[in-house]
Design a protein around this motif. Structure first.
Motif, PDB file in Angstrom:
ATOM      1  N   VAL A  67       0.531  -0.910  -0.366  1.00 22.86           N
ATOM      2  CA  VAL A  67      -0.070  -0.152  -0.390  1.00 22.86           C
ATOM      3  C   VAL A  67       0.859   1.291  -0.343  1.00 22.86           C
ATOM      4  N   VAL A  68       0.880   2.347  -0.884  1.00 20.81           N
ATOM      5  CA  VAL A  68       1.500   3.662  -1.134  1.00 20.81           C
ATOM      6  C   VAL A  68       0.470   4.047  -1.021  1.00 20.81           C
ATOM      7  N   LEU A  69       1.031   5.142   0.740  1.00 22.53           N
ATOM      8  CA  LEU A  69      -0.441   6.255   0.948  1.00 22.53           C
ATOM      9  C   LEU A  69       0.382   7.444   0.502  1.00 22.53           C
ATOM     10  N   LYS A  70      -0.860   7.906  -1.208  1.00 22.46           N
ATOM     11  CA  LYS A  70       0.045   9.338  -1.890  1.00 22.46           C
ATOM     12  C   LYS A  70      -0.843  10.276  -1.109  1.00 22.46           C
ATOM     13  N   HIS A  71      -1.787  10.905  -0.930  1.00 22.26           N
ATOM     14  CA  HIS A  71      -1.617  12.582   0.009  1.00 22.26           C
ATOM     15  C   HIS A  71      -3.506  11.927   0.633  1.00 22.26           C
ATOM     16  N   THR A  72      -3.470  12.682   1.846  1.00 20.86           N
ATOM     17  CA  THR A  72      -5.174  13.432   2.036  1.00 20.86           C
ATOM     18  C   THR A  72      -5.720  14.243   2.026  1.00 20.86           C
ATOM     19  N   CYS A  73      -6.684  14.628   1.686  1.00 20.92           N
ATOM     20  CA  CYS A  73      -6.927  16.304   1.469  1.00 20.92           C
ATOM     21  C   CYS A  73      -8.572  15.687   2.310  1.00 20.92           C
ATOM     22  N   GLU A  74      -7.953  16.799   3.708  1.00 19.87           N
ATOM     23  CA  GLU A  74      -9.208  17.247   5.431  1.00 19.87           C
ATOM     24  C   GLU A  74      -9.443  18.508   5.257  1.00 19.87           C
ATOM     25  N   ILE A  75      -9.816  19.092   5.531  1.00 19.32           N
ATOM     26  CA  ILE A  75     -10.390  20.898   6.160  1.00 19.32           C
ATOM     27  C   ILE A  75     -10.725  20.467   7.769  1.00 19.32           C
ATOM     28  N   ASN A  76     -10.933  19.432   8.347  1.00 21.43           N
ATOM     29  CA  ASN A  76     -10.482  19.650  10.035  1.00 21.43           C
ATOM     30  C   ASN A  76      -9.339  19.990  10.331  1.00 21.43           C
ATOM     31  N   PRO A  77      -9.209  20.879  11.490  1.00 20.12           N
ATOM     32  CA  PRO A  77      -7.529  21.253  11.756  1.00 20.12           C
ATOM     33  C   PRO A  77      -7.317  19.836  12.524  1.00 20.12           C
ATOM     34  N   ASP A  78      -8.363  19.831  13.883  1.00 24.42           N
ATOM     35  CA  ASP A  78      -7.680  18.852  14.246  1.00 24.42           C
ATOM     36  C   ASP A  78      -7.623  17.591  13.726  1.00 24.42           C
TER      37      ASP A  78
END
Length: 366
Positions: A57-68
């Motif tokens: 598994v290669v984790l590329k990136h995430t997209c998440e707006i919540n700071p926590d």
């Protein structure tokens, strides 16, 4: 060796999963994928295959707006995070990364997503595609989907297949879909969280093996629930948190209007005897972002944030992480109330894991 086992070993020995997530939360899909990788490697190591697996598994990136959530993702997985789906344009080369606090390169291929559910949920806004915030869904499909071969979508049962197809560039001229409704209880977990899962793929790039059936895989993994909602009160809490006056009042009314519940959501008033608590078969009620005050009669306290996260089988202790084969969530200084909100917005790790495994087993490159 059975034909089914040989097929499984063949698939496990060659698959690679480049995965990124949008609306990423605290990384339920990442945790599931890494657990699958650990299980696959263990299975292959115990098989008679002499040439070791290339599965990874290669984790590329995430997209998440919540700071926590951003903080947890950064400390747990360390891959890049780009915060706002409305500004994510994969034709660009770089974006500001909240993990590394600098401009980072954006991978051009992603595989998993989780469009927000509140616009469609029966416990949410119930506005569907008429909600102003539905623009986040449209932005995801329009801007990100062209760079993907496979998309995995999780959402509430009210989320319709034609809603997704209507947003995908090219619609059913380009894309095909396999979908199923899953609840953690089907897999033996004492948690109610019915969701629809969709495996969407570009049929000129990948195709579904007609001999592989998603429903059959689910049937094989079905299990009877043997625990109850009370099983989630596992932390040793020396001083139970005090209830507010409003919560004390709600608790008294629960006893009067909804007798017999093992757990009850003190953030909700039990109007007309319809308060939120354990289901009729003793499972945890479906969590929402506002249901962080789940009270247990046997323990005389509310569930801790880590306990709420563990209802989704997210590893929050070293022991859980070791057994899951996935990193322990780095919660750091995240407050208990924030952890509760994260749990209310999370996926069931075993359910998304089943879908990821189905995609790996069912899809073939053209």
């Amino acid at each position: 060796m059975s034909g089914g086992e040989a097929f499984l070993l063949k698939k496990l020995n060659k698959w690679a999963w480049d995965m990124s997530t949008s609306f990423s939360g605290v990384g339920c899909a990442e945790s599931a994928a890494l657990s699958l990788q650990s299980a696959a490697r263990s299975f292959l190591a115990n098989s008679r295959i002499t040439r070791m697996s290339k599965s990874h598994v290669v984790l590329k990136h995430t997209c998440e707006i919540n700071p926590d959530c951003q903080e947890v993702l950064a400390q747990t997985y360390g891959n890049c995070n780009f915060s706002d789906i409305l500004s994510l344009d994969l034709t660009r080369q770089t974006f500001y990364c909240t993990t590394h606090k600098k401009m980072c390169n954006v991978p051009q291929r992603t595989d998993a997503s989780r469009p927000v559910c509140i616009f469609f949920s029966a416990m949410g806004l119930r506005q569907g595609t008429n909600a102003v915030g539905f623009a986040t869904h449209q932005a995801y499909y329009e801007r990100v989907a062209p760079h993907q071969d496979v998309i995995i979508v999780e959402n509430v049962p009210e989320y319709q297949e034609n809603t997704v197809m209507g947003c995908l560039p090219g619609g059913n001229r380009v894309w095909r879909m396999k979908s199923i409704r899953l609840d953690p209880g089907v897999l033996g977990l004492p948690t109610a969280r019915a969701r629809v899962f969709m495996i969407i793929y570009k049929y000129n790039k990948v195709q579904w093996n007609p001999k592989f059936h998603l429903e059959t895989l689910t049937e094989h993994l079905c299990s009877q629930v043997v625990m109850s909602a009370e099983s989630y009160f596992w932390k040793k809490v020396s001083i139970p948190k005090q209830l507010s006056e409003a919560e004390e009042r709600n608790l008294r009314d629960y006893h009067k209007l909804c007798p017999g519940l093992m757990v009850m959501d003190l953030s909700q008033y039990p109007k007309n005897g319809r308060g939120r608590g354990n289901t009729v078969d003793g499972c945890m009620c479906t969590l929402t972002t506002s249901s962080g005050r789940i009270y247990g009669e046997a323990k005389h306290r509310v569930l801790h944030g880590e306990e709420l996260l563990s209802t989704h089988v997210l590893p929050v202790t070293a022991t859980q992480a070791r057994k899951a084969g996935a990193p322990k969530l780095a919660l750091g200084t995240i407050k208990d109330t924030s952890q509760a909100k994260m749990a209310g917005n999370a996926m069931s790790v075993p359910c998304i894991g089943l879908i990821i495994m189905a995609a790996i087993m069912g899809l073939e490159r053209v």
